[in-house]
Every structure is written in C-alpha cells, then in structure tokens.
Design a protein around this motif. Structure first.
Motif, short mmCIF file in Angstrom:
data_model
loop_
_atom_site.label_atom_id
_atom_site.label_comp_id
_atom_site.label_asym_id
_atom_site.label_seq_id
_atom_site.Cartn_x
_atom_site.Cartn_y
_atom_site.Cartn_z
N GLN A 1 -10.52 -4.11 -6.75
CA GLN A 1 -11.62 -4.82 -6.08
C GLN A 1 -12.25 -3.92 -5.08
OE1 GLN A 1 -9.53 -8.42 -4.34
NE2 GLN A 1 -9.76 -9.41 -6.15
N ALA B 1 -2.18 -3.83 -8.28
CA ALA B 1 -3.33 -4.82 -8.02
C ALA B 1 -4.66 -4.61 -8.69
CB ALA B 1 -3.31 -4.91 -6.43
N ASP C 1 -10.41 -0.36 -1.78
CA ASP C 1 -10.01 -1.22 -3.12
C ASP C 1 -8.69 -2.06 -2.71
OD1 ASP C 1 -9.53 -2.24 -5.73
OD2 ASP C 1 -9.51 0.04 -6.46
N SER C 2 -8.27 -3.04 -3.46
CA SER C 2 -7.02 -3.60 -3.31
C SER C 2 -5.67 -2.58 -3.46
CB SER C 2 -6.88 -4.94 -4.43
OG SER C 2 -7.15 -4.22 -5.81
N ARG D 1 -7.98 -2.60 3.40
CA ARG D 1 -9.25 -2.46 2.61
C ARG D 1 -10.54 -2.98 3.03
NH1 ARG D 1 -10.59 -6.80 -0.62
NH2 ARG D 1 -11.46 -5.38 -2.02
N SER D 2 -10.25 -4.21 3.79
CA SER D 2 -11.66 -4.99 4.23
C SER D 2 -12.34 -4.32 5.62
CB SER D 2 -11.12 -6.36 4.54
OG SER D 2 -10.40 -6.46 5.50
N TYR E 1 0.76 -1.33 -0.12
CA TYR E 1 0.01 0.15 -0.02
C TYR E 1 0.81 1.20 -0.11
CZ TYR E 1 1.06 -0.37 5.00
OH TYR E 1 1.64 -0.26 6.26
#
Length: 209
Positions: A14, A11, A32-33, A38-39, A4
C-alpha cells in the motif's frame, strides 16, 4: 505476528507518498505497509533530527542511521550536511528498497544503504549514530543496538536515541549509562526523550580498567 522488524514483510503493498519540511527544506518520501510509521514521519524521528541539527551545527565525519526504515533520518541529514559520510541500515528489505528510491527522489547521492540486523553487516567506526530503535522487536534487540553502537563509535563519537518515556526511556537511559561516559536527556517533547550518549575517551577508559 508480523511487524516492521521482519526481514521480508508479507503485508500487501500500500504505497503512499509523504511530504515533509525540515529546516526550511522540502522532502518527499514513499512509504508502504510493513514499514515503520508508514502514514507520516514519526514525531520522534522528526524531533531527533531537529535536536541533532541544533546540537551539532557543523556535523561532519561518518553518520549512521541505525534502523533507517524508509530512510527519512539519513536522507534528511545527508541533504542538510552533504560533507558527512552517511550510512543507512535496516533489517527490513522492503524498507531498504523504499530508502533507495527516496534517496534518488530527494536528489541525495553518495549515501550507503545496507541490509543489516543492527550493525552486524556494517563496517567501520562512526562519529555520530542516530537511532529510533525498534521497540516492537523487544528490549533485547533495542539494547543490542545500544551495545553495538558503543563499540562502533569513535573516541569522541555520540549516539542519539529517541524513545518514549512510556516505552522505557528511563530504563534505556540507565542501561546507556553502563556503556558511555556521559548520558543526558537533551530534549523532551510530547512524551518523547532524546538521549545523547557520549563515548568514553581514552582517559575515561583507562580509569575504568
């Protein structure tokens, strides 16, 4: 290996949406990826936000979200403290694009979002700097964030850092003590430390010279 802290992550995209509730207010963020955490909203970032809210009931002046990622810290702080002048910066162009979208999505206006490696392209002095530093970029980068912050805080400015104990919080605290008059761990939770570093005032500086 890509991560990151890259300026232009490669990447595959997503994009996902996160819902966050802080201090009784609801926020939505696109991630995003190729961006940090990100999650979900990183627990350390959430802890730092809540700690600063409790530590500064009437936060004002200029605030910098240093290494902002997709923008949750700066955007949340601007919504909660609309009188503050808030600046977000990151090296990651994908993260900055998301931060701009997220500011609009959360109806946050009058916020500056800049591409910068640390504070290199950020101008002016700040009353408050908040950072969840890029541990994966290495100690040299993290400590550069600290040193640059020390130079760019106003005389009564404060730096807030979140860092896990297992990822070097004790050594980070020792390094910060070389740069600031007062360094305290003001919160600990789930292995995360929130460190507050208060700037040298003019009297302190004179005594050290």
């Amino acid at each position: 290996m890509a991560h990151y802290y890259d300026q232009n992550p490669t990447a595959e995209h997503q994009v996902i949406e996160l819902k966050v509730r802080i201090n009784g207010q609801d926020f939505q963020f696109q991630t995003d990826s190729g961006v940090f955490s990100r999650s979900r909203l990183d627990y350390g970032s959430e802890l730092m936000i809540e700690t600063v809210i409790n530590d500064q009931k009437k936060l004002k002046g200029r605030l910098l979200d240093l290494g902002c990622g997709y923008g949750p810290v700066g955007i949340i702080m601007k919504r909660l403290f609309p009188a503050a002048e808030v600046v977000l910066c990151d090296i990651n162009e994908r993260a900055l694009g998301l931060a701009r979208k997220n500011a609009r999505q959360n109806q946050v206006q009058y916020i500056d979002i800049l591409q910068s490696d640390g504070l290199q392209k950020v101008t002016g002095q700040f009353d408050t700097i908040m950072t969840n530093p890029p541990i994966r970029a290495g100690k040299a980068v993290v400590y550069r964030f600290f040193a640059e912050s020390a130079k760019r805080l106003k005389p009564d400015g404060q730096l807030y850092v979140v860092i896990q104990k297992k990822q070097g919080a004790p050594s980070a605290q020792k390094y910060l003590q070389q740069l600031f008059a007062q360094v305290e761990v003001i919160e600990r939770s789930a292995g995360y430390w929130i460190i507050r570093a208060k700037h040298f005032n003019e009297q302190d500086k004179a005594m050290l010279e």
